[in-house]
Design an enzyme around this catalytic site. Structure first.
Site, PDB file in Angstrom:
ATOM      1  N   GLU A 135       0.797  -1.048  -0.166  1.00  0.00           N
ATOM      2  CA  GLU A 135       0.078   0.130   0.053  1.00  0.00           C
ATOM      3  C   GLU A 135       0.776   1.314   0.077  1.00  0.00           C
ATOM      4  O   GLU A 135       1.958   1.410   0.348  1.00  0.00           O
ATOM      5  CB  GLU A 135      -0.912   0.067   1.295  1.00  0.00           C
ATOM      6  CG  GLU A 135      -1.713   1.029   1.436  1.00  0.00           C
ATOM      7  CD  GLU A 135      -2.941   0.966   2.445  1.00  0.00           C
ATOM      8  OE1 GLU A 135      -2.820   0.056   3.297  1.00  0.00           O
ATOM      9  OE2 GLU A 135      -3.767   1.843   2.315  1.00  0.00           O
ATOM     10  N   GLU A 148     -12.679  -2.404   2.396  1.00  0.00           N
ATOM     11  CA  GLU A 148     -13.367  -2.339   3.849  1.00  0.00           C
ATOM     12  C   GLU A 148     -14.213  -1.247   3.531  1.00  0.00           C
ATOM     13  O   GLU A 148     -14.422  -0.169   4.286  1.00  0.00           O
ATOM     14  CB  GLU A 148     -12.217  -1.916   4.795  1.00  0.00           C
ATOM     15  CG  GLU A 148     -11.026  -2.866   4.876  1.00  0.00           C
ATOM     16  CD  GLU A 148     -10.281  -2.809   6.194  1.00  0.00           C
ATOM     17  OE1 GLU A 148     -10.393  -1.600   6.746  1.00  0.00           O
ATOM     18  OE2 GLU A 148      -9.491  -3.627   6.493  1.00  0.00           O
ATOM     19  N   GLU A 154      -6.059  -9.290   3.869  1.00  0.00           N
ATOM     20  CA  GLU A 154      -5.324  -8.612   4.721  1.00  0.00           C
ATOM     21  C   GLU A 154      -5.293  -9.318   5.944  1.00  0.00           C
ATOM     22  O   GLU A 154      -6.130  -9.698   6.670  1.00  0.00           O
ATOM     23  CB  GLU A 154      -6.037  -7.177   5.126  1.00  0.00           C
ATOM     24  CG  GLU A 154      -5.613  -6.415   4.096  1.00  0.00           C
ATOM     25  CD  GLU A 154      -6.178  -4.711   4.281  1.00  0.00           C
ATOM     26  OE1 GLU A 154      -6.042  -4.377   5.476  1.00  0.00           O
ATOM     27  OE2 GLU A 154      -6.597  -3.942   3.575  1.00  0.00           O
ATOM     28  N   GLN A 207       2.165  -6.099   5.586  1.00  0.00           N
ATOM     29  CA  GLN A 207       2.225  -5.726   4.187  1.00  0.00           C
ATOM     30  C   GLN A 207       3.594  -6.029   3.819  1.00  0.00           C
ATOM     31  O   GLN A 207       4.602  -6.398   4.547  1.00  0.00           O
ATOM     32  CB  GLN A 207       2.093  -4.051   3.878  1.00  0.00           C
ATOM     33  CG  GLN A 207       0.511  -3.642   4.506  1.00  0.00           C
ATOM     34  CD  GLN A 207       0.411  -2.306   3.914  1.00  0.00           C
ATOM     35  OE1 GLN A 207       0.888  -1.865   3.346  1.00  0.00           O
ATOM     36  NE2 GLN A 207      -0.982  -2.023   4.184  1.00  0.00           N
TER      37      GLN A 207
HETATM   38  O1  AHR Z   1      -3.074  -2.441   6.388  1.00  0.00           O
HETATM   39  C1  AHR Z   1      -3.453  -1.359   6.900  1.00  0.00           C
HETATM   40  C2  AHR Z   1      -4.907  -0.976   6.808  1.00  0.00           C
HETATM   41  O2  AHR Z   1      -5.559  -1.768   7.385  1.00  0.00           O
HETATM   42  C3  AHR Z   1      -5.242  -0.980   5.512  1.00  0.00           C
HETATM   43  O3  AHR Z   1      -5.151   0.069   4.507  1.00  0.00           O
HETATM   44  C4  AHR Z   1      -6.784  -1.225   5.420  1.00  0.00           C
HETATM   45  O4  AHR Z   1      -7.598  -1.785   4.574  1.00  0.00           O
HETATM   46  C5  AHR Z   1      -6.856  -1.965   6.792  1.00  0.00           C
HETATM   47  O5  AHR Z   1      -7.815  -1.573   7.889  1.00  0.00           O
END
Ligand code: AHR
Length: 526
Positions: free
Chosen positions: A52, A200, A331, A380
């Site tokens: 991200e 989300e 995620e 991530q």
């Molecule tokens: O990974 C960090 C954040 O966590 C992401 O941007 C979001 O989708 C989730 O709440």
């Protein structure tokens, strides 16, 4: 009474065994691989990543710019590419996360000098240069040999914008959008293997009710076309709908019910699940310097992933018993307190041996649910949350979690083989966890692999390996462990937590494999 437990699609967490086991029992456990009961294919996309625009996840982590003194190919750092190639990363989700629902793709295409800077309002109000946009991401994907998973902006974008982005990426070079892409340096259409329709949407993606989201899903699914002429049949793009937030499953129910009754004009191929291991919210637990109680607490929390998957899968089974729709855990991972001195909006945390064990437990859970879970993305990839890689200037550190992903590479697209094991119990205060957690699989070349986690931080365990079809003679592979559960790799000591080779030969007592305390072991068994 003790019993042999079969781990097939559910993880069994046992309580009350510790008091029953004799010292000899605790020293060794029996594990039998059911060679004659092959299960589902463990989709390689279960080992996916997430990158991200957040902190230094992209800038510094991947993109250093063409003029950087850090070795790079077209601005993408070469050391990171080499490290990721070794993981055989199957797909990368980009550009977010919450960032995706504020991302306007046009800001990130065309001549670098003309790209305007924007504000990353989700993550620390950082300046977003847009130097890394669609063409740079696709170049990166190509360099690491992976597939693109694009998150479309449903929250603050429009259907027209998403459709135009898809057209830019996938249309033939003779069309307007394709010509623009060709002018920007890439005549051939890109392959967009996966498209997320929102992120989300129950939260940072727009706080939509499930019904409102469904109306958006139908429209985006209908108009955000993939026009790449080569993406047909098995290669057709998956559209992934927003699903459970890890607590509430109303989105799953709503989209799955609608999918079952859908007319010809919309469709989807996956539904997501997001769940982080945090032990409470907001994340406040340290990523270094923690004790055994904290270690056990996080492992207990992470094992809930099995329940969450079962919850979404049960709803999906009602509307899709043939399991056409994939559950996509796009995620997951440990979300810990920001490292002192870092911008809290950049989500910087250390990565310990505990996180490696936690990662292996989740991968094992995904593999046991491989009939429904076809894809997952750890959060991530670089410098953010439970990262594979940390960078600082020209330095790079591979984390313990990186090593787990490398060790598990033989499981990509392998066929699940059930394991019968007496897992024993690891007790920590009031918590009772399985002492050993294991999966097995046969790869495409017929080789049999075992991944075994010893959760116990103090005692090693010997596993007596057996099969339903003859004896095993040898086991060869690698083990990841360290003297402490909170051991980490740093820029100063980058190799403190690294796998070592292990092997075992059959003796008169059969094939016995020692699993060190707090370890992840992956071996080929013959
Ligand atoms: O990974 C960090 C954040 O966590 C992401 O941007 C979001 O989708 C989730 O709440």
């Amino acid at each position: 009474m003790r019993s042999i437990l079969t781990f097939s699609t559910t993880l069994l967490v046992l309580a009350g065994f510790a008091g029953e086991a004799s010292a000899a029992d605790r020293a060794s456990i029996a594990l039998q691989i059911q060679m004659d009961q092959p299960g589902s294919r463990i989709d390689r996309n279960l080992f996916g990543q997430f990158a991200e625009h957040l902190g230094s996840g992209i800038y510094d982590g991947i993109w250093v710019g063409k003029d950087s003194r850090i070795p790079n190919v077209r601005g993408i750092r070469s050391d990171v590419v080499a490290a990721l190639r070794a993981l055989r990363v199957p797909n990368v989700r980009w550009p977010g996360g919450c960032f995706a629902d504020e991302y306007h793709w046009r800001d990130g295409v065309g001549p670098a000098s003309k790209r305007k800077s924007t504000v990353n309002s989700n993550w620390g109000g950082a300046a977003e240069s847009n130097a890394f946009g669609t063409d740079e991401f696709m170049d990166f994907i190509d360099q690491i040999g992976s597939d693109a998973y694009i998150s479309l902006n449903v929250g603050s974008g429009t259907v027209a914008e998403a459709a135009a982005w898809m057209e830019y990426m996938t249309a033939d070079a003779h069309t307007g959008a394709g010509r623009e892409r060709a002018t920007n340096g890439h005549p051939a259409p890109y392959t967009v293997r996966f498209a997320g329709i929102g992120n989300e949407s129950w939260g940072c993606g727009g706080s939509m009710s499930a019904d409102y989201y469904l109306s958006q899903l139908k429209i985006f699914s209908r108009f955000a076309h993939n026009l790449n002429p080569l993406q047909t049949g098995d290669k057709a793009m998956w559209r992934i709908a927003v699903g459970s937030d890890g607590n509430k499953a109303d989105y799953v129910e709503t989209v799955m019910r609608a999918w079952k009754e859908r007319p010809w004009s919309w469709d989807m191929e996956g539904v997501s699940l997001h769940s982080y291991t945090t032990v409470g919210w907001p994340p406040k637990h340290p990523s270094t310097g923690f004790d055994e109680a904290e270690y056990a607490l996080f492992l207990a929390d992470t094992l809930n992933m099995d329940k969450l998957i079962s919850q979404s899968a049960a709803i999906m089974d009602v509307y899709d018993p043939a399991k056409k729709i994939a559950l996509v855990v796009d995620e997951w991972g440990a979300w810990l307190a920001p490292l002192p001195g870092t911008n809290p909006g950049y989500l910087v945390q250390q990565n310990s041996l505990r996180d490696a064990v936690l990662a292996a437990l989740n991968l094992n859970i995904f593999a046991r649910h491989a009939d429904r879970v076809k894809m997952a993305n750890i959060a991530q990839m670089i410098n953010v949350l439970q990262a594979m890689i940390m960078t600082r200037g020209r330095d790079l550190v591979l984390t313990p979690t990186y090593h787990v992903f490398r060790l598990y590479a033989p499981f990509h697209d392998a066929t699940f083989l059930p394991v019968r094991v007496e897992p024993g119990v690891y007790s920590a205060g009031a918590l009772s966890l399985p002492r050993v957690d294991a999966i097995a699989a046969r790869d495409e070349r017929g080789r049999v692999w075992l991944a075994a986690v010893n959760l116990d931080p103090k005692e090693s365990v010997t596993v007596r390996l057996a099969t339903t079809s003859g004896e095993f003679r040898s086991a060869n592979g690698e083990t990841l462990t360290a003297p402490r559960v909170d051991a980490v790799n740093t820029f100063e000591v980058p190799e403190a937590v690294e796998p070592v080779a292990v092997s075992a030969q059959s003796t008169g007592d059969g094939l016995q494999l020692a699993l060190p305390s707090k370890s992840v072991t992956v071996v080929e068994i013959r």
